[in-house]
Design a protein around this motif. Structure first.
Motif, PDB file in Angstrom:
ATOM      1  N   LEU A  52      23.317 -32.138 -23.790  1.00  0.00           N
ATOM      2  CA  LEU A  52      24.744 -32.117 -24.086  1.00  0.00           C
ATOM      3  C   LEU A  52      25.185 -30.720 -24.505  1.00  0.00           C
ATOM      4  CD1 LEU A  52      27.397 -33.846 -25.034  1.00  0.00           C
ATOM      5  CD2 LEU A  52      26.518 -33.137 -27.225  1.00  0.00           C
TER       6      LEU A  52
ATOM      7  N   VAL B 251      23.856 -27.904 -23.701  1.00  0.00           N
ATOM      8  CA  VAL B 251      23.898 -27.017 -22.527  1.00  0.00           C
ATOM      9  C   VAL B 251      25.168 -27.277 -21.723  1.00  0.00           C
ATOM     10  CG1 VAL B 251      22.756 -26.446 -20.368  1.00  0.00           C
ATOM     11  CG2 VAL B 251      21.410 -26.769 -22.421  1.00  0.00           C
ATOM     12  N   VAL B 252      25.534 -28.564 -21.577  1.00  0.00           N
ATOM     13  CA  VAL B 252      26.744 -28.889 -20.815  1.00  0.00           C
ATOM     14  C   VAL B 252      27.973 -28.268 -21.481  1.00  0.00           C
ATOM     15  CG1 VAL B 252      28.257 -30.757 -20.104  1.00  0.00           C
ATOM     16  CG2 VAL B 252      25.805 -30.993 -19.825  1.00  0.00           C
ATOM     17  N   LEU B 253      28.078 -28.441 -22.812  1.00  0.00           N
ATOM     18  CA  LEU B 253      29.236 -27.888 -23.525  1.00  0.00           C
ATOM     19  C   LEU B 253      29.274 -26.371 -23.385  1.00  0.00           C
ATOM     20  CD1 LEU B 253      29.352 -29.957 -26.829  1.00  0.00           C
ATOM     21  CD2 LEU B 253      30.738 -30.213 -24.797  1.00  0.00           C
TER      22      LEU B 253
ATOM     23  N   CYS C 273      28.125 -24.612 -20.969  1.00  0.00           N
ATOM     24  CA  CYS C 273      28.508 -24.222 -19.614  1.00  0.00           C
ATOM     25  C   CYS C 273      29.998 -24.454 -19.375  1.00  0.00           C
ATOM     26  CB  CYS C 273      27.671 -24.976 -18.585  1.00  0.00           C
ATOM     27  SG  CYS C 273      25.986 -24.401 -18.593  1.00  0.00           S
ATOM     28  N   VAL C 274      30.559 -25.534 -19.961  1.00  0.00           N
ATOM     29  CA  VAL C 274      32.011 -25.732 -19.834  1.00  0.00           C
ATOM     30  C   VAL C 274      32.738 -24.537 -20.451  1.00  0.00           C
ATOM     31  CG1 VAL C 274      33.942 -27.141 -20.574  1.00  0.00           C
ATOM     32  CG2 VAL C 274      31.873 -28.241 -19.772  1.00  0.00           C
TER      33      VAL C 274
ATOM     34  N   VAL D 160      34.558 -22.889 -27.578  1.00  0.00           N
ATOM     35  CA  VAL D 160      33.743 -24.039 -27.179  1.00  0.00           C
ATOM     36  C   VAL D 160      32.271 -23.626 -27.097  1.00  0.00           C
ATOM     37  CG1 VAL D 160      33.283 -25.646 -25.301  1.00  0.00           C
ATOM     38  CG2 VAL D 160      35.612 -25.211 -25.997  1.00  0.00           C
TER      39      VAL D 160
ATOM     40  N   THR E 267      30.816 -23.272 -30.630  1.00  0.00           N
ATOM     41  CA  THR E 267      30.542 -24.561 -31.262  1.00  0.00           C
ATOM     42  C   THR E 267      29.295 -25.196 -30.652  1.00  0.00           C
ATOM     43  OG1 THR E 267      32.923 -24.720 -31.347  1.00  0.00           O
ATOM     44  CG2 THR E 267      31.707 -26.621 -32.065  1.00  0.00           C
ATOM     45  N   ALA E 268      29.119 -25.016 -29.338  1.00  0.00           N
ATOM     46  CA  ALA E 268      27.930 -25.575 -28.695  1.00  0.00           C
ATOM     47  C   ALA E 268      26.663 -24.939 -29.266  1.00  0.00           C
ATOM     48  CB  ALA E 268      28.003 -25.356 -27.184  1.00  0.00           C
TER      49      ALA E 268
ATOM     50  N   VAL F 277      27.946 -19.825 -13.559  1.00  0.00           N
ATOM     51  CA  VAL F 277      27.667 -20.849 -14.571  1.00  0.00           C
ATOM     52  C   VAL F 277      26.352 -21.571 -14.231  1.00  0.00           C
ATOM     53  CG1 VAL F 277      28.472 -23.036 -15.496  1.00  0.00           C
ATOM     54  CG2 VAL F 277      30.051 -21.150 -15.246  1.00  0.00           C
TER      55      VAL F 277
ATOM     56  N   LEU G 276      18.764 -22.300 -19.045  1.00  0.00           N
ATOM     57  CA  LEU G 276      19.001 -23.022 -20.293  1.00  0.00           C
ATOM     58  C   LEU G 276      18.374 -24.411 -20.225  1.00  0.00           C
ATOM     59  CD1 LEU G 276      22.692 -22.188 -21.252  1.00  0.00           C
ATOM     60  CD2 LEU G 276      20.624 -21.439 -22.378  1.00  0.00           C
TER      61      LEU G 276
ATOM     62  N   ILE H  25      32.090 -34.293 -24.537  1.00  0.00           N
ATOM     63  CA  ILE H  25      32.173 -33.770 -23.169  1.00  0.00           C
ATOM     64  C   ILE H  25      33.585 -33.954 -22.621  1.00  0.00           C
ATOM     65  CG2 ILE H  25      31.348 -34.085 -20.811  1.00  0.00           C
ATOM     66  CD1 ILE H  25      28.651 -34.430 -21.797  1.00  0.00           C
TER      67      ILE H  25
ATOM     68  N   ALA I  29      35.926 -31.383 -24.175  1.00  0.00           N
ATOM     69  CA  ALA I  29      35.670 -30.017 -23.694  1.00  0.00           C
ATOM     70  C   ALA I  29      36.214 -29.842 -22.285  1.00  0.00           C
ATOM     71  CB  ALA I  29      34.170 -29.720 -23.739  1.00  0.00           C
TER      72      ALA I  29
ATOM     73  N   PHE J  88      41.396 -29.068 -28.346  1.00  0.00           N
ATOM     74  CA  PHE J  88      40.285 -28.314 -28.939  1.00  0.00           C
ATOM     75  C   PHE J  88      40.091 -28.689 -30.406  1.00  0.00           C
ATOM     76  CE2 PHE J  88      38.727 -24.667 -31.332  1.00  0.00           C
ATOM     77  CZ  PHE J  88      37.490 -24.540 -30.744  1.00  0.00           C
TER      78      PHE J  88
ATOM     79  N   TYR K 247      38.192 -31.782 -30.434  1.00  0.00           N
ATOM     80  CA  TYR K 247      36.787 -31.463 -30.141  1.00  0.00           C
ATOM     81  C   TYR K 247      36.064 -31.014 -31.410  1.00  0.00           C
ATOM     82  CZ  TYR K 247      33.117 -28.349 -28.279  1.00  0.00           C
ATOM     83  OH  TYR K 247      31.940 -27.693 -28.034  1.00  0.00           O
TER      84      TYR K 247
ATOM     85  N   MET L  88      32.983 -32.887 -33.417  1.00  0.00           N
ATOM     86  CA  MET L  88      31.754 -32.181 -33.778  1.00  0.00           C
ATOM     87  C   MET L  88      31.474 -32.351 -35.276  1.00  0.00           C
ATOM     88  SD  MET L  88      29.688 -30.676 -31.905  1.00  0.00           S
ATOM     89  CE  MET L  88      29.594 -29.346 -30.775  1.00  0.00           C
TER      90      MET L  88
ATOM     91  N   TRP M 108      28.064 -33.926 -37.004  1.00  0.00           N
ATOM     92  CA  TRP M 108      27.214 -33.218 -37.973  1.00  0.00           C
ATOM     93  C   TRP M 108      27.092 -33.990 -39.279  1.00  0.00           C
ATOM     94  CZ3 TRP M 108      29.716 -27.878 -36.650  1.00  0.00           C
ATOM     95  CH2 TRP M 108      29.119 -27.386 -35.493  1.00  0.00           C
TER      96      TRP M 108
END
Lengths: 116, 240, 81
Positions: A12, A14-16, A18-19, A39, A42-43, B9, B16, C14, C17, C33, C36, C40, C44
């Protein structure tokens, strides 16, 4: 959570990431680029915090009512400073964006490139 | 432009994913992060630092340098924002910018009385929450940075309701430079005191818990005041 | 229970984002955002990092959003296609 031998939480992250990276490189609007950078940040923080977790662990605050195992305190402390640095970077970038708009009337990189 | 950025990307994502697949599962008790120096912090942190909240202990005692220069970073960010030239009347782009602004109608937005009332009602409670986090930060979640963020949030909420100039007046002009530099200054002072007491820059006397707690609290107050004032000033600078 | 919470939160992360990336309206992008960041924060807090969660709630969802909103008010709200 594991799925097909993959650690879903890490995937997840990694996905965030990359977005965010996609927003940073493909968007022309400076504000969208900055949102993408946020973003991504935060990832990365999520990755660091996640790496410090432990199965059934309590937060690393050793008061009555908690018991070992505890999550590792080091990633949390590093991320705490990181978040504050991230907001400083964002503030400077936003101030620059406001100035760019005041001087050139646009915050689109495509249009800024065409300026004489 | 789009296909190239997608390719980039993917090129970044591939290593990664490979790296992430090879990591140990994140809650495994035998992962390197749970066998390294963190073990020692968990075992001896309370006795060595007097902080039951080990995140605070790591921030202030074990990794003090990191935090020191991190507060210098946010101070530098404020300096950078203050150093930017203001206004743009003389340049050719000024006219379209003003026109865009008029079209947006974003110059003066009247604040709804409900928002105004709620913000004023909540501000004292938010301040109390921030103070509780500040002074109980060594035994409960919380600490200097969190309190700084909440202090700044109070300033910003009030600024949205009352107008940024009135909020800026809350901080007296004579104190402003000192408050903005409070966090680095507090660190420098404590570092010097620690040097005098222990012979190490930013050292904490591990055998004297009273002195240690006083130094920690001083740092927390410095971070909370300095960080809060800097974040609030960033807001005021951008708003006016 | 915990797995359900995780699944909901992670899909929400996801989704938010991607929505930030897709939104043409900058104001909408900033508000999403903020959502988002708040998601998060919940993740946490759920995973034993209350200090980080608190800072992120105040800084990431609060201060950053306000700074972005000010910038939108002073520049433009529309992203050009």
């Amino acid at each position: 959570m594991l799925l097909f031998g993959l650690d879903l939480d890490y995937v997840l992250v990694v996905v965030l990431f990359c977005v965010g990276l996609y927003m940073l490189v493909s968007k022309s609007n400076l504000l969208k680029k900055l949102l993408g950078l946020n973003v991504m940040e935060t990832a990365v923080f999520a990755f660091i915090v996640t790496s410090g977790m432990i199965e059934g662990g309590d937060p690393p605050i050793l008061v009555a009512g908690t018991a070992a195992p505890y999550a590792s305190p080091i990633p949390q402390a590093m991320v705490l400073t990181g978040i504050v640095v991230a907001v400083s970077v964002t503030a400077v970038a936003l101030a620059l964006i406001v100035q760019i708009h005041a001087h050139f009337g646009t915050i689109e990189v495509d249009e800024l490139k065409e300026l004489p | 432009m789009k296909p190239w950025s997608l390719l980039l990307v993917l090129l970044v994502a591939l290593p990664l994913v490979v790296g992430v697949v090879n990591l140990p599962p994140h809650d495994a008790p035998d992962a390197p992060i749970h066998t390294g120096v963190g073990v020692r912090y968990l075992a001896r942190g309370v006795e060595e630092t007097g902080n039951k909240n080990l995140v605070t202990a790591v921030l202030l005692n074990y990794r003090g340098f990191d935090t020191f220069f991190e507060v210098v970073v946010i101070f530098t960010a404020l300096a950078a924002v203050l150093a930017l030239p203001r206004g743009s009347a003389a340049d050719p782009g000024g006219a379209p910018a003003a026109a865009a602004k008029a079209a947006n109608g974003s110059d003066i937005v009247p604040v709804s009385p409900v928002v105004s009332y709620v913000v004023r009602l909540m501000a004292p409670f938010m301040a109390m929450f921030a103070l509780a986090m500040l002074f109980r930060g060594h035994v409960t979640p919380g600490g200097g940075f969190q309190a700084a963020a909440v202090f700044a949030a109070i300033f910003i909420a009030l600024g949205l309701v009352l107008g940024p100039t009135r909020v800026a007046e809350l901080v007296p002009d004579d104190w402003r430079p000192w408050l903005q530099g409070a966090a680095p200054l507090a660190f420098a002072l404590i570092a010097a005191i620690g040097w005098r007491l222990t012979g190490a820059f930013l050292g904490f006397p591990t055998d004297d818990h009273t002195a240690q707690e006083a130094m920690g609290l001083f740092l927390e107050v410095g971070i909370a005041l300095g960080g809060g004032v800097i974040l609030a000033r960033l807001f005021v600078e951008m708003e006016t | 229970m915990s797995d359900v919470f995780d699944a909901v939160m992670l899909s929400l992360l996801i989704a938010t984002a991607v929505s930030v990336a897709r939104a043409r309206d900058l104001l909408a992008a900033v508000v999403i955002f903020s959502l988002y960041s708040l998601t998060m924060t919940l993740v946490w807090q759920h995973r034993g990092a209350p200090d980080v969660a608190m800072t992120e709630a105040a800084v990431g969802a609060g201060v950053t959003t306000v700074l972005f909103l000010i910038t939108i008010a002073r520049t433009t709200r529309r992203e050009k296609p």
